[in-house]
Write a protein that holds these residues in place. Structure first.
Motif, PDB file in Angstrom:
ATOM      1  N   TYR B   7      86.667   8.816  16.560  1.00 47.19           N
ATOM      2  CA  TYR B   7      86.392   9.314  17.904  1.00 47.19           C
ATOM      3  C   TYR B   7      85.246   8.523  18.558  1.00 47.19           C
ATOM      4  CZ  TYR B   7      86.183  13.036  21.461  1.00 47.19           C
ATOM      5  OH  TYR B   7      86.226  13.759  22.624  1.00 47.19           O
ATOM      6  N   GLY B   8      84.161   8.347  17.783  1.00 43.20           N
ATOM      7  CA  GLY B   8      83.005   7.630  18.318  1.00 43.20           C
ATOM      8  C   GLY B   8      83.344   6.203  18.724  1.00 43.20           C
ATOM      9  N   THR B   9      84.187   5.550  17.955  1.00 38.98           N
ATOM     10  CA  THR B   9      84.596   4.175  18.274  1.00 38.98           C
ATOM     11  C   THR B   9      85.405   4.155  19.564  1.00 38.98           C
ATOM     12  OG1 THR B   9      84.788   3.860  15.893  1.00 38.98           O
ATOM     13  CG2 THR B   9      85.676   2.119  17.308  1.00 38.98           C
ATOM     14  N   LEU B  10      86.325   5.123  19.686  1.00 37.66           N
ATOM     15  CA  LEU B  10      87.145   5.194  20.899  1.00 37.66           C
ATOM     16  C   LEU B  10      86.267   5.386  22.135  1.00 37.66           C
ATOM     17  CD1 LEU B  10      90.009   7.445  19.526  1.00 37.66           C
ATOM     18  CD2 LEU B  10      90.304   5.134  20.448  1.00 37.66           C
ATOM     19  N   GLN B  11      85.252   6.248  22.001  1.00 38.40           N
ATOM     20  CA  GLN B  11      84.361   6.485  23.135  1.00 38.40           C
ATOM     21  C   GLN B  11      83.640   5.201  23.534  1.00 38.40           C
ATOM     22  OE1 GLN B  11      82.347   9.633  21.101  1.00 38.40           O
ATOM     23  NE2 GLN B  11      83.312  11.251  22.329  1.00 38.40           N
ATOM     24  N   GLN B  12      83.230   4.426  22.506  1.00 34.44           N
ATOM     25  CA  GLN B  12      82.543   3.165  22.821  1.00 34.44           C
ATOM     26  C   GLN B  12      83.494   2.157  23.455  1.00 34.44           C
ATOM     27  OE1 GLN B  12      80.279   1.798  19.497  1.00 34.44           O
ATOM     28  NE2 GLN B  12      79.048   3.649  19.431  1.00 34.44           N
ATOM     29  N   ILE B  13      84.722   2.095  22.913  1.00 36.21           N
ATOM     30  CA  ILE B  13      85.716   1.177  23.497  1.00 36.21           C
ATOM     31  C   ILE B  13      85.907   1.500  24.973  1.00 36.21           C
ATOM     32  CG2 ILE B  13      88.186   0.644  23.571  1.00 36.21           C
ATOM     33  CD1 ILE B  13      88.237   0.868  20.533  1.00 36.21           C
ATOM     34  N   TRP B  14      86.000   2.795  25.279  1.00 38.14           N
ATOM     35  CA  TRP B  14      86.271   3.159  26.673  1.00 38.14           C
ATOM     36  C   TRP B  14      85.062   2.976  27.578  1.00 38.14           C
ATOM     37  CZ3 TRP B  14      90.392   3.181  29.507  1.00 38.14           C
ATOM     38  CH2 TRP B  14      91.603   3.085  28.818  1.00 38.14           C
ATOM     39  N   TRP B  15      83.867   3.107  27.008  1.00 37.34           N
ATOM     40  CA  TRP B  15      82.698   2.787  27.837  1.00 37.34           C
ATOM     41  C   TRP B  15      82.686   1.279  28.131  1.00 37.34           C
ATOM     42  CZ3 TRP B  15      79.946   5.045  31.218  1.00 37.34           C
ATOM     43  CH2 TRP B  15      78.790   4.440  31.702  1.00 37.34           C
ATOM     44  N   ILE B  16      83.083   0.476  27.135  1.00 33.48           N
ATOM     45  CA  ILE B  16      83.143  -0.978  27.347  1.00 33.48           C
ATOM     46  C   ILE B  16      84.204  -1.301  28.402  1.00 33.48           C
ATOM     47  CG2 ILE B  16      83.762  -3.184  26.270  1.00 33.48           C
ATOM     48  CD1 ILE B  16      82.506  -2.101  23.666  1.00 33.48           C
ATOM     49  N   ILE B 327      78.165   9.325  26.578  1.00 36.02           N
ATOM     50  CA  ILE B 327      79.564   8.955  26.347  1.00 36.02           C
ATOM     51  C   ILE B 327      80.168   9.851  25.268  1.00 36.02           C
ATOM     52  CG2 ILE B 327      79.287   6.567  27.118  1.00 36.02           C
ATOM     53  CD1 ILE B 327      79.359   5.686  24.221  1.00 36.02           C
ATOM     54  N   MET B 328      79.326  10.548  24.514  1.00 32.20           N
ATOM     55  CA  MET B 328      79.856  11.464  23.506  1.00 32.20           C
ATOM     56  C   MET B 328      80.288  12.792  24.121  1.00 32.20           C
ATOM     57  SD  MET B 328      77.543   9.342  21.977  1.00 32.20           S
ATOM     58  CE  MET B 328      75.935  10.119  21.753  1.00 32.20           C
ATOM     59  N   ASN B 329      79.403  13.397  24.941  1.00 32.65           N
ATOM     60  CA  ASN B 329      79.741  14.747  25.417  1.00 32.65           C
ATOM     61  C   ASN B 329      80.570  14.743  26.703  1.00 32.65           C
ATOM     62  OD1 ASN B 329      78.042  14.432  27.616  1.00 32.65           O
ATOM     63  ND2 ASN B 329      76.378  15.648  26.775  1.00 32.65           N
ATOM     64  N   ALA B 330      80.751  13.584  27.322  1.00 31.93           N
ATOM     65  CA  ALA B 330      81.495  13.564  28.586  1.00 31.93           C
ATOM     66  C   ALA B 330      82.909  13.002  28.436  1.00 31.93           C
ATOM     67  CB  ALA B 330      80.739  12.745  29.634  1.00 31.93           C
ATOM     68  N   SER B 331      83.287  12.596  27.227  1.00 32.59           N
ATOM     69  CA  SER B 331      84.551  11.860  27.090  1.00 32.59           C
ATOM     70  C   SER B 331      85.748  12.787  26.973  1.00 32.59           C
ATOM     71  CB  SER B 331      84.494  10.951  25.863  1.00 32.59           C
ATOM     72  OG  SER B 331      84.912  11.654  24.721  1.00 32.59           O
ATOM     73  N   SER B 332      86.926  12.211  27.136  1.00 38.24           N
ATOM     74  CA  SER B 332      88.169  12.938  26.905  1.00 38.24           C
ATOM     75  C   SER B 332      88.329  13.219  25.414  1.00 38.24           C
ATOM     76  CB  SER B 332      89.365  12.105  27.373  1.00 38.24           C
ATOM     77  OG  SER B 332      89.419  12.070  28.756  1.00 38.24           O
ATOM     78  N   TYR B 335      92.627  12.694  21.151  1.00 39.33           N
ATOM     79  CA  TYR B 335      94.055  12.468  21.389  1.00 39.33           C
ATOM     80  C   TYR B 335      94.270  11.651  22.663  1.00 39.33           C
ATOM     81  CZ  TYR B 335      98.907  13.488  22.535  1.00 39.33           C
ATOM     82  OH  TYR B 335     100.224  13.369  22.868  1.00 39.33           O
ATOM     83  N   THR B 336      93.600  12.081  23.755  1.00 40.48           N
ATOM     84  CA  THR B 336      93.760  11.384  25.038  1.00 40.48           C
ATOM     85  C   THR B 336      93.276   9.942  24.942  1.00 40.48           C
ATOM     86  OG1 THR B 336      93.408  13.479  26.173  1.00 40.48           O
ATOM     87  CG2 THR B 336      93.183  11.489  27.494  1.00 40.48           C
ATOM     88  N   LEU B 337      92.093   9.757  24.344  1.00 41.14           N
ATOM     89  CA  LEU B 337      91.538   8.398  24.262  1.00 41.14           C
ATOM     90  C   LEU B 337      92.444   7.496  23.420  1.00 41.14           C
ATOM     91  CD1 LEU B 337      87.677   8.911  23.881  1.00 41.14           C
ATOM     92  CD2 LEU B 337      88.998   8.370  25.923  1.00 41.14           C
ATOM     93  N   THR B 338      93.025   8.056  22.356  1.00 44.36           N
ATOM     94  CA  THR B 338      93.933   7.254  21.523  1.00 44.36           C
ATOM     95  C   THR B 338      95.150   6.820  22.342  1.00 44.36           C
ATOM     96  OG1 THR B 338      93.245   8.569  19.615  1.00 44.36           O
ATOM     97  CG2 THR B 338      95.201   7.214  19.351  1.00 44.36           C
ATOM     98  N   ALA B 339      95.748   7.790  23.052  1.00 43.14           N
ATOM     99  CA  ALA B 339      96.926   7.456  23.866  1.00 43.14           C
ATOM    100  C   ALA B 339      96.573   6.411  24.919  1.00 43.14           C
ATOM    101  CB  ALA B 339      97.458   8.726  24.526  1.00 43.14           C
ATOM    102  N   MET B 340      95.401   6.595  25.557  1.00 39.26           N
ATOM    103  CA  MET B 340      94.992   5.646  26.600  1.00 39.26           C
ATOM    104  C   MET B 340      94.754   4.256  26.030  1.00 39.26           C
ATOM    105  SD  MET B 340      92.441   8.116  28.750  1.00 39.26           S
ATOM    106  CE  MET B 340      91.349   6.770  29.112  1.00 39.26           C
ATOM    107  N   THR B 341      94.276   4.209  24.781  1.00 34.43           N
ATOM    108  CA  THR B 341      93.997   2.902  24.182  1.00 34.43           C
ATOM    109  C   THR B 341      95.296   2.124  23.956  1.00 34.43           C
ATOM    110  OG1 THR B 341      92.106   3.928  23.104  1.00 34.43           O
ATOM    111  CG2 THR B 341      92.723   1.746  22.343  1.00 34.43           C
TER     112      THR B 341
END
Lengths: 214, 377
Positions: B7-16, B327-332, B335-341
């Motif tokens: 989850y944490g990695t996905l959040q960082q990917i999406w912030w990038i 980016i931790m408490n505000a993210s989707s 599941y959503t971040l994985t699909a979006m990736t």
């Protein structure tokens, strides 16, 4: 058309399709739960959610778990907990009804128009068939009407829900004073008609120049 | 592989990813900068039309990128979107309006019977390039200076300043960042026009553009210096492992030192912009836009990374520290971040298409004879 709604709703002929009264006041024979009962469950869900948040804040894990379990049992009714009366669950019926019908009538008319245009195009008479061309010009605006009616169906028909069953629009709205929203409305009111007039004037000018002027 | 990401990695990917889109937008503000140059560099109808037509071929790209920036933040960090767009209401509405005015102006400006007259539409373009960019800069500034909001247990936002977001523009730091972006956009705009237009028999026009690059660069410098020095000196918002937010002295300086790569991005970016300006002004280069564009993107990345990484809330609240968004408490959800990736794997295709179309469009420099025909803006 008899049986069609049953087929659309449940994919079988002769099944029971609940009407507005069944949905709002419930229908014991058909096992349809009324909104009053859903509201009671919803209010329980709202209370349990609050209890859960409170327990988590005071780091009481056991109480949090109990509250969460109780919440989970009723969570699908959460949004009903915010309604004031069962009747509030009904969208403005006539607005949704007529806008839907206007949209469908127009949507059925357009293909007929297209076929007619195609027919006269193949007969190479399209440029001289005045009545058809007039329909074409009017249909430009009917297209806008159909589009807007579709929006009305979607947005009025969904009331009172922002998320079906979970969050009513009145809970979802931004916490902002009426004056700000009014000011924004008047900004749109000032700018958009101005740009619309410009657009129409430009269009009329181009029409009067005609294809020969290009 | 994506399905196994934490989850944490996905959040960082999406912030990038959001940072990349935001930084590309900052580069593409050359359109806004160009809008504001119109009044100064173009001295007759032909030059006027050259500027408008050159920018008119790119403005949609800038606008789309801005919308994509908002859209990516909406999808990846919905709590930020809900908090900021509903809360800092007026700053976003006014940005929206300056872009609405811009959108029609290229199209209407030269059409016969356009009701408001060419000068009005040029004024709309000027408003977009100044007010619009300034407010975007002020909004980004609040990533460091904080905003005035509280969130309740249900994530409902209450804005505690009656100006509803516009107060961002009254902070010296935010205002300086905004003005820096305005002048940087003008530098980029000048370089873009130099690159995009065929200047045969238009030497004076070309010279005016080069001069404007230099002057706007000099105007940008003091604001840049103020922003940089303040950023390194100021107290910053910091979040600990338990999610508690507190103020830390020199937080953003610490972030840059803790993330040497980000410090590198910032320094290389600044050097590239400066080299591009010097090349344009003193070596009569026409390629400055690429160097300065890359530099702007790198600086943008450094700004967004400093705001969001290294345990820093990227949308801090100064009214209630614990309401700050990270980016931790505000993210989707995961599941959503994985699909979006998975969907994001298509981004290179989109970029390749944009690059291809851009090359096709610019394979010939825009020449004076082209802007007098019927197709031109």
């Amino acid at each position: 058309m008899p049986g069609l709604l049953s087929f659309l709703a449940n994919r079988q002929a002769g099944s029971f399709v609940p009407g507005i009264d069944d949905l709002v006041y419930g229908n014991k024979d058909q096992k349809v739960m009324g909104v009053a009962e859903k509201m009671k469950k919803g209010q329980q869900a709202v209370a349990d959610l609050a209890a859960f948040k409170h327990a988590r804040k005071s780091k009481n894990d056991a109480a949090a778990k109990t509250a969460l379990d109780r919440f989970t049992a009723n969570k699908e009714f959460l949004g009903y907990g915010y309604l004031s009366t069962p009747e509030e669950a009904v969208p403005p019926v006539s607005t949704a009804f007529y806008s839907f019908h206007i949209m469908v009538v127009l949507g059925s008319f357009f293909p007929v128009l297209f076929v007619a245009c195609l027919f006269y195009t193949f007969k190479k008479k399209i440029a001289t068939t005045r009545w058809l061309l007039s329909f074409g010009v009017i249909s430009l605006f009917l297209g806008y009407v159909a589009q807007q009616m579709g929006w009305v169906v979607a947005e009025v028909g969904r009331q009172p829900w922002a998320i079906q069953g979970l969050m009513p629009v009145k809970v979802a709205t931004t916490n902002i004073a009426v004056g700000h929203v009014q000011a924004t409305f008047f900004m749109f009111l000032a700018v958009f008609p101005l740009l619309l007039i410009a657009e129409i004037k430009i269009m009329l000018k181009q029409i009067s120049i005609g294809p020969e002027g290009m | 592989m994506i399905a196994n990401l934490e989850y944490g990695t996905l959040q960082q990917i999406w912030w990038i990813l959001c940072s990349v889109v935001g930084s590309l937008f900052l580069f593409l503000t050359f359109v806004q900068g160009g809008n504001t140059l119109l009044w100064q560099v173009a001295k007759n109808d032909v030059e006027n039309s050259l500027v408008i037509n050159s920018l008119g071929r790119k403005w949609e790209l800038t606008f789309t990128t801005l919308v994509l920036f908002g859209g990516a933040l909406f999808a990846a960090f919905p709590k930020f979107y809900a908090t900021s767009f509903g809360g800092a209401y007026w700053v976003w509405i006014l940005i929206l309006f300056t872009f609405i005015l811009q959108a029609v102006s290229y199209e209407y400006r030269k059409k016969p019977d356009n009701f408001l007259g060419a000068k009005t539409y040029e004024l709309f373009l000027l408003i977009n390039g100044t007010v619009g960019v300034l407010l975007i800069g002020a909004a980004v500034g609040t990533f460091f200076t904080g905003s005035n909001f509280t969130l309740n247990d249900y994530n409902q936002v209450t804005w505690t300043n009656p100006l509803r977001g516009l107060e961002a523009a009254f902070s010296l730091f935010n205002l300086s960042l905004g003005l820096f972006l305005v002048f940087n956009a003008r530098v980029l705009g000048g370089m873009y026009l130099l690159n995009n237009i065929n200047f045969s028999a238009l030497d004076a026009f070309e010279a005016r553009l080069r001069k404007s690059v230099w002057i706007n660069f000099l105007c940008a410098l003091p604001f840049l210096l103020y922003v940089l020095v303040s950023l390194l000196m100021m107290q910053g918002f910091s979040v600990d492992a338990s999610g508690t937010v507190s103020m830390v002295a020199n937080k953003y300086l610490q972030n840059l030192l803790a993330m040497p790569l980000v410090l590198g991005l910032l320094l290389v970016g600044l050097v590239l912009v400066i080299l591009a300006v010097l090349g344009t002004v003193f070596k009569r280069s026409k390629q400055g836009i690429w160097l300065a564009g890359l530099g702007t993107v790198l600086v943008g990345l450094a700004v967004f990374f400093t705001a969001g990484f290294n345990n820093t809330p990227f949308y801090p609240s100064k009214a209630d520290l614990q309401s700050s968004l990270t980016i931790m408490n505000a993210s989707s959800s995961k599941y959503t971040l994985t699909a979006m990736t998975y969907v994001a794997l298509g981004i290179p295709l989109v970029l390749a298409y944009v690059a291809f179309v851009w090359r096709q469009m610019d394979s010939q420099k825009l020449a004076a004879h082209e802007v007098v025909d019927e197709e031109s803006y």
